[in-house]
Design a protein around this motif. Structure first.
Motif, PDB file in Angstrom:
ATOM      1  N   TYR A  11       8.374   3.895  -8.153  1.00 38.78           N
ATOM      2  CA  TYR A  11       7.234   4.122  -9.040  1.00 38.78           C
ATOM      3  C   TYR A  11       7.406   5.515  -9.617  1.00 38.78           C
ATOM      4  O   TYR A  11       7.497   6.478  -8.858  1.00 38.78           O
ATOM      5  CB  TYR A  11       5.906   4.055  -8.273  1.00 38.78           C
ATOM      6  CG  TYR A  11       5.542   2.681  -7.758  1.00 38.78           C
ATOM      7  CD1 TYR A  11       5.246   1.645  -8.643  1.00 38.78           C
ATOM      8  CD2 TYR A  11       5.483   2.426  -6.400  1.00 38.78           C
ATOM      9  CE1 TYR A  11       4.903   0.392  -8.172  1.00 38.78           C
ATOM     10  CE2 TYR A  11       5.132   1.167  -5.917  1.00 38.78           C
ATOM     11  CZ  TYR A  11       4.843   0.159  -6.814  1.00 38.78           C
ATOM     12  OH  TYR A  11       4.501  -1.077  -6.348  1.00 38.78           O
ATOM     13  N   GLY A  37       1.761   4.811   3.275  1.00 33.58           N
ATOM     14  CA  GLY A  37       2.684   5.272   2.250  1.00 33.58           C
ATOM     15  C   GLY A  37       4.134   4.929   2.534  1.00 33.58           C
ATOM     16  O   GLY A  37       5.026   5.274   1.758  1.00 33.58           O
ATOM     17  N   GLY A  39       5.507   2.059   2.404  1.00 34.51           N
ATOM     18  CA  GLY A  39       6.009   0.988   1.542  1.00 34.51           C
ATOM     19  C   GLY A  39       5.669  -0.423   2.007  1.00 34.51           C
ATOM     20  O   GLY A  39       6.151  -1.397   1.439  1.00 34.51           O
ATOM     21  N   LYS A  40       4.806  -0.532   3.008  1.00 34.60           N
ATOM     22  CA  LYS A  40       4.466  -1.850   3.566  1.00 34.60           C
ATOM     23  C   LYS A  40       3.866  -2.783   2.516  1.00 34.60           C
ATOM     24  O   LYS A  40       4.307  -3.917   2.368  1.00 34.60           O
ATOM     25  CB  LYS A  40       3.476  -1.702   4.742  1.00 34.60           C
ATOM     26  CG  LYS A  40       3.953  -0.772   5.843  1.00 34.60           C
ATOM     27  CD  LYS A  40       2.960  -0.718   6.992  1.00 34.60           C
ATOM     28  CE  LYS A  40       1.584  -0.162   6.618  1.00 34.60           C
ATOM     29  NZ  LYS A  40       1.585   1.256   6.232  1.00 34.60           N
ATOM     30  N   SER A  41       2.857  -2.296   1.805  1.00 31.06           N
ATOM     31  CA  SER A  41       2.200  -3.130   0.790  1.00 31.06           C
ATOM     32  C   SER A  41       3.160  -3.482  -0.329  1.00 31.06           C
ATOM     33  O   SER A  41       3.151  -4.605  -0.835  1.00 31.06           O
ATOM     34  CB  SER A  41       1.007  -2.405   0.160  1.00 31.06           C
ATOM     35  OG  SER A  41      -0.004  -2.272   1.092  1.00 31.06           O
ATOM     36  N   THR A  42       3.956  -2.523  -0.716  1.00 28.99           N
ATOM     37  CA  THR A  42       4.913  -2.761  -1.795  1.00 28.99           C
ATOM     38  C   THR A  42       5.910  -3.843  -1.382  1.00 28.99           C
ATOM     39  O   THR A  42       6.242  -4.739  -2.167  1.00 28.99           O
ATOM     40  CB  THR A  42       5.640  -1.450  -2.168  1.00 28.99           C
ATOM     41  OG1 THR A  42       4.651  -0.467  -2.490  1.00 28.99           O
ATOM     42  CG2 THR A  42       6.563  -1.651  -3.359  1.00 28.99           C
TER      43      THR A  42
HETATM   44  P1  ADP Z   1       1.781   1.420   2.577  1.00 28.48           P
HETATM   45  O1  ADP Z   1       1.343   0.015   2.343  1.00 28.48           O
HETATM   46  O2  ADP Z   1       2.808   1.543   3.653  1.00 28.48           O
HETATM   47  O3  ADP Z   1       0.645   2.363   2.769  1.00 28.48           O
HETATM   48  P2  ADP Z   1       2.462   1.335  -0.195  1.00 28.48           P
HETATM   49  O4  ADP Z   1       3.502   0.307  -0.362  1.00 28.48           O
HETATM   50  O5  ADP Z   1       1.063   1.010  -0.568  1.00 28.48           O
HETATM   51  O6  ADP Z   1       2.550   1.904   1.288  1.00 28.48           O
HETATM   52  O7  ADP Z   1       2.858   2.609  -1.023  1.00 28.48           O
HETATM   53  C1  ADP Z   1       4.096   3.290  -0.862  1.00 28.48           C
HETATM   54  C2  ADP Z   1       4.157   4.424  -1.859  1.00 28.48           C
HETATM   55  O8  ADP Z   1       4.206   3.896  -3.173  1.00 28.48           O
HETATM   56  C3  ADP Z   1       2.935   5.329  -1.828  1.00 28.48           C
HETATM   57  O9  ADP Z   1       3.397   6.633  -2.066  1.00 28.48           O
HETATM   58  C4  ADP Z   1       2.103   4.842  -2.988  1.00 28.48           C
HETATM   59  O10 ADP Z   1       1.306   5.858  -3.515  1.00 28.48           O
HETATM   60  C5  ADP Z   1       3.150   4.366  -3.971  1.00 28.48           C
HETATM   61  N1  ADP Z   1       2.663   3.257  -4.802  1.00 28.48           N
HETATM   62  C6  ADP Z   1       2.302   2.033  -4.363  1.00 28.48           C
HETATM   63  N2  ADP Z   1       1.931   1.251  -5.371  1.00 28.48           N
HETATM   64  C7  ADP Z   1       2.065   2.003  -6.489  1.00 28.48           C
HETATM   65  C8  ADP Z   1       1.818   1.767  -7.869  1.00 28.48           C
HETATM   66  N3  ADP Z   1       1.381   0.591  -8.316  1.00 28.48           N
HETATM   67  N4  ADP Z   1       2.049   2.767  -8.729  1.00 28.48           N
HETATM   68  C9  ADP Z   1       2.510   3.961  -8.294  1.00 28.48           C
HETATM   69  N5  ADP Z   1       2.754   4.249  -7.004  1.00 28.48           N
HETATM   70  C10 ADP Z   1       2.519   3.292  -6.112  1.00 28.48           C
END
Ligand code: ADP
Ligand code: ADP
Length: 224
Positions: A11, A37, A39-42
């Motif tokens: 991102y 942060g 990357g789990k959700s991603t």
């Molecule tokens: P987790 O689920 O482990 O908390 P995420 O996958 O939500 O982690 O996020 C990993 C990183 O990517 C974080 O730094 C978050 O801010 C960033 N991030 C996630 N989604 C987006 C997005 N749509 N745009 C920009 N940055 C993102």
């Protein structure tokens, strides 16, 4: 059943997933754990097809999910932090909606099934309530029943309880533990270790965009 290979995602120039590979077998209950942060959700969004990875491939039953018709969306259920119920529909109507609209199920049959699902999530007596008349935990259980109404083969949960207070968290997690005992394939992102132990048969740890450990859930019990 679900195979992710060498997934990369950035991102705004920041790499969030670095060469992540994950292979999930049919019926497996995989829990993804790791710091905020990491990357789990991603990763979950990438393997569920909600988001497109920059590189790498994801296939479902051997077919790349980006190919037309690979992923039958109705085979997949998703549960997020927010419940996203339709506010102008009752609990029962929320659950019936997709089977009637998408599967063209007969309304009586859909209603019967919705009532069975309400029983499973212990909310039979709330069938005619609107979402705003229900607690967060109850709304999340309705959202779970709604997803189940489509008979998903694969369910993704992204921090299903992080918007809930501790009591409601327990009531939702108990339901999830009960539900996933069947043959469904389940992938859950959570920060609840005790839940991970109870629900998972495999635990994947993420840190800074990579999988740092992938092990049977029993090992989690032993090392704790
Ligand atoms: P987790 O689920 O482990 O908390 P995420 O996958 O939500 O982690 O996020 C990993 C990183 O990517 C974080 O730094 C978050 O801010 C960033 N991030 C996630 N989604 C987006 C997005 N749509 N745009 C920009 N940055 C993102
Ligand atoms: P989670 O708590 O499940 O990790 P987040 O709160 O990180 O989820 O993200 C929720 C939503 O916000 C997601 O759709 C994600 O893509 C988006 N998002 C997360 N981080 C950022 C960011 N730094 N910039 C833009 N969007 C983001």
């Amino acid at each position: 059943m679900l195979r992710a290979e060498h997934i990369e995602k950035s991102y705004n120039g920041t790499q969030v997933l670095k060469d992540v590979s994950l292979n999930i077998k049919q019926g497996e209950k995989v829990v993804i754990i790791g710091p905020s942060g990491s990357g789990k959700s991603t990763l979950l969004r990438s393997i569920s097809g909600l988001e497109k990875a920059d590189a790498g491939s994801v296939s479902y039953k051997g077919v790349p999910i980006r190919e037309k018709g690979a992923y039958d969306r109705t085979e997949i259920g998703m549960i997020f932090q927010s419940f996203d119920l339709f506010e102008h529909l009752t609990a029962l109507e929320n659950i019936m909606l997709a089977p009637v609209l998408v599967h063209k199920e007969n309304k009586e049959r859909a209603k019967e099934k919705a009532m069975e699902l309400l029983e499973i999530v212990h909310l039979s007596e709330r069938a005619d309530y609107y979402p705003q008349e229900l607690s967060g935990g109850q709304q999340q259980r309705i959202a779970i029943a709604r997803a189940l109404a489509m008979n998903p083969k694969l369910m993704f949960f992204d921090e299903p309880t992080s918007a809930l207070d501790p009591e409601m968290t327990v009531e939702v997690l108990d339901i999830v533990v009960e539900l996933v005992k069947g043959g469904m394939t389940v992938v859950i992102v959570t920060h609840e270790m005790e839940f991970a132990r109870r629900v998972g048969d495999r635990v994947v740890f993420m840190d800074q965009g990579t999988i740092i450990s992938d092990m049977p859930a029993e090992r989690l019990t032993m090392s704790a």
